[in-house]
Design a protein around this motif. Structure first.
Motif, short mmCIF file in Angstrom:
data_model
loop_
_atom_site.label_atom_id
_atom_site.label_comp_id
_atom_site.label_asym_id
_atom_site.label_seq_id
_atom_site.Cartn_x
_atom_site.Cartn_y
_atom_site.Cartn_z
N TYR A 41 68.30 3.12 66.56
CA TYR A 41 67.83 2.70 65.24
C TYR A 41 67.82 3.86 64.26
O TYR A 41 68.17 3.72 63.10
CB TYR A 41 66.43 2.10 65.36
N THR A 42 67.41 5.04 64.73
CA THR A 42 67.29 6.19 63.83
C THR A 42 68.57 7.00 63.74
O THR A 42 68.72 7.80 62.82
CB THR A 42 66.16 7.12 64.28
N SER A 43 69.48 6.83 64.68
CA SER A 43 70.73 7.59 64.70
C SER A 43 71.90 6.65 65.02
O SER A 43 72.44 6.68 66.12
CB SER A 43 70.66 8.69 65.75
N PRO A 44 72.29 5.81 64.05
CA PRO A 44 73.37 4.87 64.34
C PRO A 44 74.70 5.58 64.59
O PRO A 44 74.98 6.63 64.00
CB PRO A 44 73.44 4.00 63.08
N ALA A 45 75.48 4.99 65.45
CA ALA A 45 76.82 5.50 65.75
C ALA A 45 77.73 5.22 64.55
O ALA A 45 77.42 4.35 63.72
CB ALA A 45 77.36 4.82 67.00
N PRO A 46 78.84 5.92 64.45
CA PRO A 46 79.75 5.70 63.32
C PRO A 46 80.16 4.23 63.16
O PRO A 46 80.22 3.71 62.05
CB PRO A 46 80.96 6.58 63.65
N LEU A 69 63.84 10.35 77.21
CA LEU A 69 65.01 9.98 76.42
C LEU A 69 65.51 8.58 76.77
O LEU A 69 65.91 7.82 75.88
CB LEU A 69 66.12 11.01 76.60
N GLN A 70 65.49 8.23 78.04
CA GLN A 70 65.91 6.90 78.44
C GLN A 70 64.99 5.83 77.87
O GLN A 70 65.44 4.75 77.48
CB GLN A 70 65.97 6.78 79.97
N SER A 71 63.70 6.13 77.80
CA SER A 71 62.77 5.15 77.23
C SER A 71 63.07 4.92 75.76
O SER A 71 62.89 3.82 75.25
CB SER A 71 61.31 5.59 77.44
N TYR A 72 63.55 5.96 75.04
CA TYR A 72 63.92 5.77 73.64
C TYR A 72 65.05 4.76 73.52
O TYR A 72 65.08 3.94 72.60
CB TYR A 72 64.34 7.09 73.00
N TYR A 73 66.02 4.84 74.42
CA TYR A 73 67.12 3.88 74.40
C TYR A 73 66.61 2.47 74.68
O TYR A 73 67.05 1.50 74.06
CB TYR A 73 68.20 4.24 75.42
N VAL A 74 65.69 2.35 75.62
CA VAL A 74 65.19 1.02 75.98
C VAL A 74 64.47 0.38 74.81
O VAL A 74 64.65 -0.79 74.51
CB VAL A 74 64.25 1.12 77.21
N ILE A 75 63.65 1.14 74.12
CA ILE A 75 62.91 0.57 72.99
C ILE A 75 63.72 0.55 71.71
O ILE A 75 63.31 -0.02 70.72
CB ILE A 75 61.55 1.26 72.76
#
Length: 59
Positions: free
Chosen positions: A42-47, A31-37
């Motif tokens: 990108y696929t789940s933008p914050a409000p 999961l941390q690697s997803y944040y790094v890349i």
């Protein structure tokens, strides 16, 4: 997987989170690697990101 590639970080997580097993630590690193890349943001933008994109005219 991460145990072999990053043993120091694995050891730190074992100390900080002693209840975590190897599978949980692998999931954490994944999961941390997803944040790094940037995949998750990108696929789940914050409000606030959605609001900014709407204001910028980005569909």
């Amino acid at each position: 997987m991460w145990k072999e590639g990053c043993p120091a970080a694995n050891d730190v997580l074992k100390i900080v989170f002693p209840a975590w097993d190897d599978e949980t630590i692998d999931k954490f690193f994944q999961l941390q690697s997803y944040y790094v890349i940037g995949l998750f943001p990108y696929t789940s933008p914050a409000p606030i990101q959605k609001q900014a994109m709407e204001q910028a005219g980005i569909p």
